[in-house]
Motif scaffolding. Structure first.
Motif, PDB file in Angstrom:
ATOM      1  N   LEU A 261       0.641   5.844  12.411  1.00  0.00           N
ATOM      2  CA  LEU A 261       1.711   6.357  13.275  1.00  0.00           C
ATOM      3  C   LEU A 261       2.217   7.713  12.780  1.00  0.00           C
ATOM      4  CD1 LEU A 261       3.805   3.124  13.992  1.00  0.00           C
ATOM      5  CD2 LEU A 261       1.915   4.078  15.306  1.00  0.00           C
ATOM      6  N   THR A 262       2.373   7.843  11.449  1.00  0.00           N
ATOM      7  CA  THR A 262       2.797   9.129  10.881  1.00  0.00           C
ATOM      8  C   THR A 262       1.757  10.208  11.145  1.00  0.00           C
ATOM      9  OG1 THR A 262       4.086   8.033   9.146  1.00  0.00           O
ATOM     10  CG2 THR A 262       3.468  10.322   8.760  1.00  0.00           C
ATOM     11  N   ASN A 263       0.477   9.880  10.936  1.00  0.00           N
ATOM     12  CA  ASN A 263      -0.592  10.856  11.174  1.00  0.00           C
ATOM     13  C   ASN A 263      -0.666  11.270  12.636  1.00  0.00           C
ATOM     14  OD1 ASN A 263      -1.323  10.872   8.487  1.00  0.00           O
ATOM     15  ND2 ASN A 263      -2.974   9.381   8.725  1.00  0.00           N
ATOM     16  N   HIS A 264      -0.437  10.305  13.532  1.00  0.00           N
ATOM     17  CA  HIS A 264      -0.465  10.618  14.968  1.00  0.00           C
ATOM     18  C   HIS A 264       0.681  11.560  15.340  1.00  0.00           C
ATOM     19  CE1 HIS A 264      -1.510  10.244  19.096  1.00  0.00           C
ATOM     20  NE2 HIS A 264      -0.496   9.456  19.443  1.00  0.00           N
ATOM     21  N   LEU A 265       1.859  11.325  14.744  1.00  0.00           N
ATOM     22  CA  LEU A 265       3.000  12.209  14.999  1.00  0.00           C
ATOM     23  C   LEU A 265       2.727  13.612  14.447  1.00  0.00           C
ATOM     24  CD1 LEU A 265       5.857  12.608  16.073  1.00  0.00           C
ATOM     25  CD2 LEU A 265       6.744  11.726  13.909  1.00  0.00           C
TER      26      LEU A 265
ATOM     27  N   VAL B 291       2.176  21.014  10.972  1.00  0.00           N
ATOM     28  CA  VAL B 291       2.792  20.164   9.943  1.00  0.00           C
ATOM     29  C   VAL B 291       1.765  19.205   9.346  1.00  0.00           C
ATOM     30  CG1 VAL B 291       5.133  20.279  10.894  1.00  0.00           C
ATOM     31  CG2 VAL B 291       3.555  18.528  11.736  1.00  0.00           C
ATOM     32  N   MET B 292       0.494  19.528   9.419  1.00  0.00           N
ATOM     33  CA  MET B 292      -0.553  18.612   8.950  1.00  0.00           C
ATOM     34  C   MET B 292      -0.471  18.353   7.447  1.00  0.00           C
ATOM     35  SD  MET B 292      -1.983  17.563  11.636  1.00  0.00           S
ATOM     36  CE  MET B 292      -3.342  16.621  10.953  1.00  0.00           C
ATOM     37  N   ASP B 293       0.146  19.249   6.695  1.00  0.00           N
ATOM     38  CA  ASP B 293       0.296  19.036   5.246  1.00  0.00           C
ATOM     39  C   ASP B 293       1.662  18.460   4.872  1.00  0.00           C
ATOM     40  OD1 ASP B 293      -2.240  20.038   4.760  1.00  0.00           O
ATOM     41  OD2 ASP B 293      -1.524  22.101   4.537  1.00  0.00           O
ATOM     42  N   GLU B 294       2.436  18.065   5.876  1.00  0.00           N
ATOM     43  CA  GLU B 294       3.822  17.638   5.615  1.00  0.00           C
ATOM     44  C   GLU B 294       4.011  16.147   5.882  1.00  0.00           C
ATOM     45  OE1 GLU B 294       5.775  19.597   4.201  1.00  0.00           O
ATOM     46  OE2 GLU B 294       4.869  21.556   4.563  1.00  0.00           O
ATOM     47  N   SER B 295       3.162  15.316   5.266  1.00  0.00           N
ATOM     48  CA  SER B 295       3.232  13.867   5.502  1.00  0.00           C
ATOM     49  C   SER B 295       4.595  13.294   5.142  1.00  0.00           C
ATOM     50  CB  SER B 295       2.153  13.137   4.692  1.00  0.00           C
ATOM     51  OG  SER B 295       0.872  13.531   5.115  1.00  0.00           O
TER      52      SER B 295
ATOM     53  N   ASN C  73       6.995  11.745   7.956  1.00  0.00           N
ATOM     54  CA  ASN C  73       7.303  10.320   7.854  1.00  0.00           C
ATOM     55  C   ASN C  73       8.807  10.094   8.002  1.00  0.00           C
ATOM     56  OD1 ASN C  73       6.165   7.587   7.264  1.00  0.00           O
ATOM     57  ND2 ASN C  73       7.641   7.696   5.596  1.00  0.00           N
ATOM     58  N   GLN C  74       9.601  10.992   7.429  1.00  0.00           N
ATOM     59  CA  GLN C  74      11.056  10.910   7.604  1.00  0.00           C
ATOM     60  C   GLN C  74      11.448  11.186   9.055  1.00  0.00           C
ATOM     61  OE1 GLN C  74      12.683  13.658   4.705  1.00  0.00           O
ATOM     62  NE2 GLN C  74      12.713  12.090   3.107  1.00  0.00           N
ATOM     63  N   VAL C  75      10.768  12.145   9.696  1.00  0.00           N
ATOM     64  CA  VAL C  75      11.021  12.429  11.119  1.00  0.00           C
ATOM     65  C   VAL C  75      10.762  11.173  11.939  1.00  0.00           C
ATOM     66  CG1 VAL C  75      10.295  13.778  13.136  1.00  0.00           C
ATOM     67  CG2 VAL C  75      10.478  14.889  10.886  1.00  0.00           C
TER      68      VAL C  75
ATOM     69  N   ALA D 270       0.823  -1.214   0.000  1.00  0.00           N
ATOM     70  CA  ALA D 270       0.000   0.000   0.000  1.00  0.00           C
ATOM     71  C   ALA D 270       0.856   1.263   0.000  1.00  0.00           C
ATOM     72  CB  ALA D 270      -0.932  -0.002   1.209  1.00  0.00           C
ATOM     73  N   TYR D 271       2.091   1.191   0.497  1.00  0.00           N
ATOM     74  CA  TYR D 271       2.967   2.365   0.533  1.00  0.00           C
ATOM     75  C   TYR D 271       4.142   2.203  -0.428  1.00  0.00           C
ATOM     76  CZ  TYR D 271       5.671   6.293   2.342  1.00  0.00           C
ATOM     77  OH  TYR D 271       6.370   7.481   2.462  1.00  0.00           O
ATOM     78  N   PHE D 272       4.815   1.063  -0.343  1.00  0.00           N
ATOM     79  CA  PHE D 272       5.901   0.755  -1.262  1.00  0.00           C
ATOM     80  C   PHE D 272       5.560  -0.496  -2.070  1.00  0.00           C
ATOM     81  CE2 PHE D 272       8.945   3.033   1.698  1.00  0.00           C
ATOM     82  CZ  PHE D 272       9.291   4.019   0.774  1.00  0.00           C
TER      83      PHE D 272
END
Length: 399
Positions: free
Chosen positions: A186-190, A201-205, A209-211, A13-15
């Motif tokens: 997990l990314t959305n929660h962060l 940072v809500m538009d910085e998925s 994700n890198q963070v 779904a992602y990669f």
């Protein structure tokens, strides 16, 4: 190419992990189209995102929603790029395709996928399976020295985490457990935590994700780490600053300690990360912390094994393999080992394995599986498709 060559596509779904069975490494391609503010006219397909000069404020168009393939236009665009000479250069009239689908996939999605593969790409032979089956095959046939007859695969994917026991190569369907926590959540929660505490940072998925990947770790003692996180620097050994990318000098952000004065420019934008570093992966162990009333990973593993025949339980506890992107968090293996050991009966030994490259682990299982007799038996030919139709093909395959 040899006659036994097969194109293996772990369509996540992602990669998406794609490559020929005689390749040592797959190509890992984002399974989506992204659009950037800096280059509005050009959509970036798959790994073309690496050519984008400024990836802040990316807009994702995903093929998968809630773990299932729903956007066929986007998926076909990604596949067109993936199968082209620019990426993998594959001719399916000559090369069989081994492709993965989600566990418990809807029949309508299976039919749509096969129709596209046979009609649009003119595949001569297709074998569809799922990434968990390939991970189990890799563990029991590939890199394992003992070739165990039983194992439990914990697949920490983008949308879900699945726990699937296998006995003699067959999954125990009644014992499969699913947790609605994956890398996306997990990314959305962060993003939500950082946006509430520091910076919107809500538009910085993409960046967050890198963070998450660079900063987060799995706590071995949650209460003790929380106690440390309440202290001030330098007593607080957890707190870090994350230098955000500026896309001129810094392409990807990085962690630094608060007393690190080596940065050339003190005006760089940073995020201060404290307990965020370990509370994000903690959701995998305690989903109820964010309102998901489900078991954590360790409880689900034990619950899945307890649903299996009594004589298999000692072998299942000794052969737990964890794969998927979220298993890359530092400290994942010892934490699962510790928690499962605490919940398992005393007479059973517990062993948890996280492979060296958990993201491509299923693809490597597909590489092994494509050279087996089982693969030849499970291939669905174009002639069968044209003779009996899609529904007949799926029913025959599943029986």
């Amino acid at each position: 190419m040899s006659d036994s060559n097969v194109f293996v596509l772990d369509n996540g779904a992602y990669f998406a992990k794609a490559g020929y069975s005689d390749w040592n490494e797959p190509k890992i391609i984002p399974n989506c189209i992204t659009k950037a503010k800096s280059e509005r006219r050009r959509p970036f397909i798959g790994d073309q995102i690496n050519e984008c000069r400024d990836v802040s404020g990316l807009f994702y168009i995903l093929c998968f929603q809630r773990g299932y393939l729903t956007n066929w236009d986007i998926q076909k665009t990604v596949w067109d790029y993936m199968f082209s000479a620019d990426c993998c250069s594959v001719n399916f009239a000559e090369v069989p395709l081994l492709i993965t689908e989600p566990l418990f996939n809807f029949q309508s999605i299976q039919e749509a996928m096969l129709e596209i593969l046979y009609e649009e790409y003119e595949c001569d032979a297709v074998c569809k399976t799922n990434s968990v089956d390939l991970a189990a095959f890799n563990y029991t046939h590939g890199d394992s020295q003992t070739k165990p007859l039983c194992c439990v695969v914990v697949d920490m994917g983008y949308s879900f985490t699945h726990i699937v026991p296998y006995i003699k190569g067959t999954k125990v369907k009644d014992a499969i457990r699913r947790i609605d926590v994956g890398g996306k959540l997990l990314t959305n929660h962060l993003k939500e935590i950082i946006s509430y505490r520091q910076l919107n940072v809500m538009d910085e998925s993409y960046v967050i994700n890198q963070v998450k990947e660079d900063s987060c770790f799995v706590s071995q003692n949650f209460n003790e780490d929380m106690r440390i996180a309440r202290k001030k620097f330098p007593e607080n050994s957890i707190i870090r600053e994350y230098v955000l990318p500026d896309y001129t000098q810094i392409r990807r952000g990085y962690l630094k300690t608060l007393d690190d004065k080596n940065t050339e420019n003190d005006e760089l934008q940073t995020l201060r990360l404290n307990n965020e570093r370990f509370v994000i992966p903690e959701v995998l162990f305690h989903p109820s912390d964010i309102g998901i009333q489900q078991m954590g990973v360790a409880e689900a593993i034990v619950d899945a094994i307890q649903a299996c025949p009594e004589e298999t339980k000692p072998h299942l506890f000794q052969n737990i393999v964890v794969c998927g992107g979220s298993s890359l968090f530092s400290g994942m293996q010892p934490r699962i080992q510790k928690e499962v050991r605490a919940l398992a009966p005393d007479e059973f030994a517990v062993r948890v394995t996280v492979p060296k490259d958990p993201v491509s682990y299923s693809w490597r299982g597909g590489k092994e599986y494509s050279q087996s007799l089982s693969f030849l038996k499970s291939c669905m030919s174009r002639a069968q498709y044209e003779e009996g139709g899609i529904k007949h093909l799926i029913e025959k395959y599943e029986s």
